[in-house]
Design an enzyme around this catalytic site. Sequence first.
Site, PDB file in Angstrom:
ATOM      1  N   LYS A 294      -7.318 -57.998-117.783  1.00 53.32           N
ATOM      2  CA  LYS A 294      -7.433 -58.880-118.937  1.00 53.32           C
ATOM      3  C   LYS A 294      -8.090 -60.203-118.549  1.00 53.32           C
ATOM      4  CE  LYS A 294      -3.026 -57.326-120.971  1.00 53.32           C
ATOM      5  NZ  LYS A 294      -3.494 -56.893-122.295  1.00 53.32           N
ATOM      6  N   ARG A 368       0.970 -47.102-124.670  1.00 50.83           N
ATOM      7  CA  ARG A 368       1.088 -45.813-125.357  1.00 50.83           C
ATOM      8  C   ARG A 368       1.338 -44.671-124.376  1.00 50.83           C
ATOM      9  NH1 ARG A 368      -4.733 -46.590-127.866  1.00 50.83           N
ATOM     10  NH2 ARG A 368      -3.856 -48.691-127.783  1.00 50.83           N
TER      11      ARG A 368
END
Length: 544
Positions: A294, A368
């Site tokens: 990130k 996920r």
Amino acid sequence: MQNLVRSLTPPARHLSSATGRLSPRPSFDSLVIPVHQGTDLRERLTTLLPDPLGQQLGTQAAAAGSKGKLNECHILYPDVPALADLRRVALVGTGQAPEAREQTPAELDEKTRVSVASAVKSLRSQGSKRIGVAVPEAHIAAAAAAASLALFDPTYAKTVAKPSAAPAVFPVTLAGRQLSEEAATEAWERGWVYGEAQNLARRWMDTPANLMTPSAFAAEVETHLGPLANVTVTAHDTDWAVAQKMGLFLGVAQGSAEPARFLEIHYRGAGAGAPTLGLVGKGVTFDTGGIDIKPWQGMEDMKADMGGAACVAATLYGIASLRMPINVVCAIPLCENMPGGRAVKPGDVLTAMNGQTVEVLNTDAEGRLILADALYYVSTVHRPSVLLDVATLTGAMAVALGSTYTGVFTNSDTLWSALNRAGNAQHELLWRMPMHPEYREVMRKSRVADLANLSASRGAGSCTAAMFLREFVGEPVRSDGEDDAAAEDRTLRVESSGAPVHYAHLDIAGVMSSKAGNGYNHDGMSGRPTRALIAYVQQLAQAK
């Protein structure tokens, strides 16, 4: 004046006090009195309180310019020799009176939360030690939650400028009010637990990642939930996850030197044959993004990427503390997502617990992956009738709904209706998002695996992520010889098709933190929607 107030017995863990009418020397040094906007405060206070206290406060309120506007708080200083212990009275505005404008009970509860929290914060800052709160019977639980939330201390890691010790806060009734002690005590206890639970989630989310590793989080949950009745906490290690063939969870965890944990919590508040509620929370205790790292701006907040785990564990704390007659199984996969030498790489293929293969197109779509194995484990091993997962899953959710709503994806109209009622009641607002077959299909476009962990298109990132998760609730929905229509029915239409589980995915990325310090909020991690989840489970338990 000896009938000024009656103190009600609060929970023993918060306060020790005798029940009954008090002598002219009350057991509290401060008193919170909510007032409506447009009220003649001098008349109100002189009518509500005996002389000379009512006269004194009425004069001070007029001099202070109190108007009763929502969140307006004025601290008044009575000087009544017979009530020497009563040093401060907080007049706090609740906005327009119910008779001036039609308002729902939920709206009035929220006004109570905001006003009481503001008053408690102000009184604490002035050194109050024992605060009595006078609110109508219908809003006692809301006032208790607000008081608990207002006392949350976000500065625990500081060594200077620490706030004063938290005061005791408890309900009181003004003379002439008709309110039973039992009803007030039960409602106050219930509201206080709601606030305590959210504070637990806040604390866990606010804790720096070096102090809240997967092992540390598991230990925290054991400390807070382990002693509660009917609760068992088990922290499974990576060998257990290997035996369960949780390849997605282990793939995310392998890039970190911190050992992963799969936390399993059971609460047995009902009989063995009663239906079970399943809770799953995303527990990435720090998310760098992995190899697809990130940007540095704001990465420090990724200590709260275990917000889903914090909320479901805190929800279970509330359920067990209130001894709700329901069975719950809670699964929390805990790991870090790091760019280590063994980290999963873009293009790698992992095998899920249900046997499906997943191509990792982006290592920053890791939540996920770990949720997928946990959802499959809970839905097939424990077979709950209702299954919820909570996760700080997608930045797209924050773009879509900001910090006002939690996005809810569900295949059940009944479940959505109940969740929405609970969210509105606690002012932790939820918004239903679509689960359409097209979102599912774009997650299946991988050249080398059954699924990809990233959509083939840029749009609807929250929706496609939700449909990815739905693939792992129960057995894989596609099988040889099954046509598309049958697969869609089993995926999307629980009630009409008779599928065994009512499922909802709550994406809390947008509500993860709060930048406001007003009312019961604080500048930091929010712990939302813990109170809404507890309220939903309370509905579910009462319905059974």
